[in-house]
Design a protein around this motif. Structure first.
Motif, PDB file in Angstrom:
ATOM      1  N   ALA A 293       4.227 -53.701  90.620  1.00 50.63           N
ATOM      2  CA  ALA A 293       3.327 -52.559  91.283  1.00 50.63           C
ATOM      3  C   ALA A 293       3.494 -51.235  90.559  1.00 50.63           C
ATOM      4  N   LEU A 294       4.641 -50.735  90.286  1.00 58.70           N
ATOM      5  CA  LEU A 294       4.642 -49.496  89.731  1.00 58.70           C
ATOM      6  C   LEU A 294       4.131 -49.445  88.358  1.00 58.70           C
ATOM      7  N   PRO A 295       4.473 -50.388  87.371  1.00 65.19           N
ATOM      8  CA  PRO A 295       3.920 -50.332  86.146  1.00 65.19           C
ATOM      9  C   PRO A 295       2.107 -50.241  86.300  1.00 65.19           C
ATOM     10  N   LEU A 296       1.782 -51.122  87.190  1.00 63.24           N
ATOM     11  CA  LEU A 296       0.097 -51.147  87.344  1.00 63.24           C
ATOM     12  C   LEU A 296      -0.210 -49.718  87.816  1.00 63.24           C
ATOM     13  N   VAL A 297       0.416 -49.083  88.605  1.00 61.76           N
ATOM     14  CA  VAL A 297       0.058 -47.665  89.149  1.00 61.76           C
ATOM     15  C   VAL A 297      -0.267 -46.879  87.947  1.00 61.76           C
ATOM     16  N   LEU A 298       0.879 -46.901  86.795  1.00 58.88           N
ATOM     17  CA  LEU A 298       0.596 -46.234  85.545  1.00 58.88           C
ATOM     18  C   LEU A 298      -0.687 -46.676  84.883  1.00 58.88           C
ATOM     19  N   VAL A 299      -0.886 -47.883  84.762  1.00 62.77           N
ATOM     20  CA  VAL A 299      -1.891 -48.435  83.916  1.00 62.77           C
ATOM     21  C   VAL A 299      -3.114 -47.926  84.510  1.00 62.77           C
ATOM     22  N   GLN A 300      -3.290 -48.151  85.703  1.00 64.80           N
ATOM     23  CA  GLN A 300      -4.500 -48.137  86.454  1.00 64.80           C
ATOM     24  C   GLN A 300      -5.013 -46.759  86.296  1.00 64.80           C
ATOM     25  N   GLY A 301      -4.004 -45.819  86.636  1.00 62.54           N
ATOM     26  CA  GLY A 301      -4.068 -44.427  86.328  1.00 62.54           C
ATOM     27  C   GLY A 301      -4.822 -43.999  84.882  1.00 62.54           C
ATOM     28  N   ALA A 302      -4.258 -44.689  83.899  1.00 63.55           N
ATOM     29  CA  ALA A 302      -4.650 -44.398  82.366  1.00 63.55           C
ATOM     30  C   ALA A 302      -6.156 -45.070  82.598  1.00 63.55           C
ATOM     31  N   LEU A 303      -6.540 -46.176  82.940  1.00 65.53           N
ATOM     32  CA  LEU A 303      -7.505 -46.834  82.662  1.00 65.53           C
ATOM     33  C   LEU A 303      -8.916 -46.415  83.461  1.00 65.53           C
ATOM     34  N   ALA A 304      -8.253 -45.702  84.874  1.00 65.41           N
ATOM     35  CA  ALA A 304      -9.458 -45.300  85.462  1.00 65.41           C
ATOM     36  C   ALA A 304      -9.862 -43.886  85.124  1.00 65.41           C
ATOM     37  N   PHE A 305      -9.267 -43.079  84.515  1.00 62.24           N
ATOM     38  CA  PHE A 305      -9.621 -41.899  84.070  1.00 62.24           C
ATOM     39  C   PHE A 305     -10.016 -41.940  82.566  1.00 62.24           C
ATOM     40  N   ALA A 306      -9.639 -42.909  81.729  1.00 62.81           N
ATOM     41  CA  ALA A 306     -10.208 -43.178  80.631  1.00 62.81           C
ATOM     42  C   ALA A 306     -11.689 -43.509  80.783  1.00 62.81           C
ATOM     43  N   VAL A 307     -12.093 -44.584  81.557  1.00 61.74           N
ATOM     44  CA  VAL A 307     -13.511 -44.951  81.991  1.00 61.74           C
ATOM     45  C   VAL A 307     -14.225 -43.903  82.558  1.00 61.74           C
ATOM     46  N   GLY A 308     -13.864 -43.330  83.510  1.00 63.53           N
ATOM     47  CA  GLY A 308     -14.442 -42.170  84.203  1.00 63.53           C
ATOM     48  C   GLY A 308     -15.078 -41.232  83.182  1.00 63.53           C
ATOM     49  N   SER A 309     -13.956 -40.691  82.200  1.00 59.28           N
ATOM     50  CA  SER A 309     -14.230 -39.651  81.458  1.00 59.28           C
ATOM     51  C   SER A 309     -15.321 -40.244  80.391  1.00 59.28           C
ATOM     52  N   ALA A 310     -15.141 -41.453  80.013  1.00 64.13           N
ATOM     53  CA  ALA A 310     -15.963 -41.849  78.956  1.00 64.13           C
ATOM     54  C   ALA A 310     -17.614 -41.914  79.550  1.00 64.13           C
ATOM     55  N   LEU A 311     -17.576 -42.288  80.635  1.00 68.78           N
ATOM     56  CA  LEU A 311     -18.943 -42.303  81.503  1.00 68.78           C
ATOM     57  C   LEU A 311     -19.575 -40.818  81.668  1.00 68.78           C
ATOM     58  N   ILE A 312     -18.532 -39.923  81.862  1.00 70.44           N
ATOM     59  CA  ILE A 312     -19.023 -38.249  82.029  1.00 70.44           C
ATOM     60  C   ILE A 312     -19.441 -38.071  80.570  1.00 70.44           C
ATOM     61  N   THR A 313     -18.914 -38.223  79.593  1.00 74.76           N
ATOM     62  CA  THR A 313     -19.227 -37.978  78.180  1.00 74.76           C
ATOM     63  C   THR A 313     -20.543 -38.720  77.901  1.00 74.76           C
ATOM     64  N   ARG A 314     -20.836 -40.012  78.299  1.00 69.74           N
ATOM     65  CA  ARG A 314     -22.034 -40.492  77.836  1.00 69.74           C
ATOM     66  C   ARG A 314     -23.102 -39.916  78.806  1.00 69.74           C
TER      67      ARG A 314
END
Length: 392
Positions: A293-314
């Motif tokens: 779970a702990l590594p997934l928390v780190l990974v999901q934070g990165a993925l969630a904000f990477a995708v969210g930021s990309a959508l805002i940019t688009r």
């Protein structure tokens, strides 16, 4: 990136800290003001609602002024209402200050996004967006824990004073660093023209996707604490560290997505979206094991904000015909997701589905976003006029 962008990010850091810090201050605040914990929780809801409504409204009002003046006024209001909140003994007054702070925050972020886009080349919107949103993620990593620590040591009012004090250098720096523009055109003409530009189906669909992805993010993030303690079996002392882990991942995701959002948004959104879906489902399935779970928390934070930021940019590329209101609609979409996600997770918990259920709901929300993207693929295909930032 221009120095002025980092000045704006400092203000966004203070505002992000204000938005999220109440999670660690509610019990003390409720005791001090003589209200129930659930009533004190309405302060968070009021702020989120103010962000959703305030972004377009304050952006329209701010169109009467040059951007630098609008930024200064909105940040000054933000500072003053935090000082008022720190001084008041009335819960009703504090609630009003939270709504006003949210209106100022929403307007500042919307105008700040517009100002950032004007400071950088047409193909660098992703990098500029990542700098501004980096202020929000740093608030999750450092600002919120610091606010909670201040509240525990000196009372909840100290956290409000700290937010106001951190904002003061940004006020001076905006005055010195943000370039003055030539002033606005008549507001009625600009607002009408920009609202017409915002009817673009590609933009509306992108905003919907941003709201869905952010709803998934905050659905899982809001209920990480009980997932860590009741499912993973870790002591409560681990909760701040796990939240900081998510924040570190989110900062890394926003930073990494900066250039990819400008050069290969399609690859980032498709690959990142699929990975995000798999990650939320995997977190729900393996939450009983801290090693998983702990590594997934780190990974999901990165993925969630990477995708969210990309959508805002688009969305900002798609809203090139609405430079003032485009950022406000993007801000409103993000905060609509931040309101809906925790509510949906709460419904799953109320139905007795257990503390894993918000992560499953997050997976479902991302799945809906991917399905919408597939169905709308033709409508979302970039037009030749959007430039390099929209290329896949």
């Amino acid at each position: 990136m221009p120095f002025a962008l980092y000045v704006l990010a400092l203000a966004v850091f203070a505002q992000g800290t204000s938005e999220f810090m109440l999670s660690g201050l509610i019990p003390d605040l409720a005791r001090d003001l003589g209200v129930s914990v659930s009533a004190a929780g309405a302060l968070t809801s009021a702020f989120a609602a103010g962000m959703v409504v305030g972004a377009p409204l304050t952006a329209v009002a701010g169109m009467r002024w040059p951007r630098r003046r609008a930024l200064l006024v909105l940040l000054a209001v933000f500072v003053l209402v935090h000082a008022a909140g720190a001084l008041t003994t009335s819960f009703a007054v504090l609630l009003l200050t939270r709504v006003l702070a949210a209106l100022a925050n929403a307007g500042f972020l919307a105008v700040g996004l517009a100002a950032a886009m004007a400071m950088v080349p047409p193909d660098a919107k992703g990098r500029a967006t990542s700098v501004l949103l980096g202020g929000v993620t740093l608030a999750c990593v450092a600002g919120v824990p610091a606010g909670a620590a201040l509240g525990q040591a000196f009372g909840w009012r100290a956290a409000f004073w700290a937010v106001a004090l951190v904002s003061l250098p940004a006020l001076y720096a905006i005055l010195r660093a943000v370039p003055a523009d030539r002033g606005p055109r008549p507001v009625r003409v600009r607002a009408r023209d920009e609202l017409r530009a915002l009817r673009d189906p590609r933009l509306l669909l992108t905003l919907l996707l941003a709201a869905l992805v952010n709803a998934a993010t905050f659905c899982a993030f809001t209920y990480l604490a009980p997932l860590v303690t009741d499912v993973a079996g870790l002591p409560a002392a681990w909760v701040p560290a796990v939240l900081a882990l998510f924040g570190i991942g989110s900062f890394a995701g926003v930073t990494a997505s900066g250039r990819l959002s400008d050069t290969r948004p399609g690859t980032l959104l498709t690959g990142g979206g699929l990975a995000l879906l798999a990650g939320w489902a995997l977190l729900a399935a393996t939450a009983g094991s801290p090693v998983a779970a702990l590594p997934l928390v780190l990974v999901q934070g990165a993925l969630a904000f990477a995708v969210g930021s990309a959508l805002i940019t688009r969305a900002l590329y798609a809203a090139s015909g609405a430079p003032a209101l485009g950022g406000s609609f993007a801000t409103a979409a993000l905060n609509a997701g931040a309101v809906a996600g925790p509510a949906l997770g709460g419904l799953a918990l109320a139905a007795g589905l257990g503390y894993r259920s918000p992560s499953w709901v997050s997976a479902g929300l991302v799945a809906v976003a991917l399905a919408v993207a597939v169905l709308a693929r033709t409508a979302l295909r970039p037009s030749p006029g959007e430039g390099a930032g929209a290329r896949t």
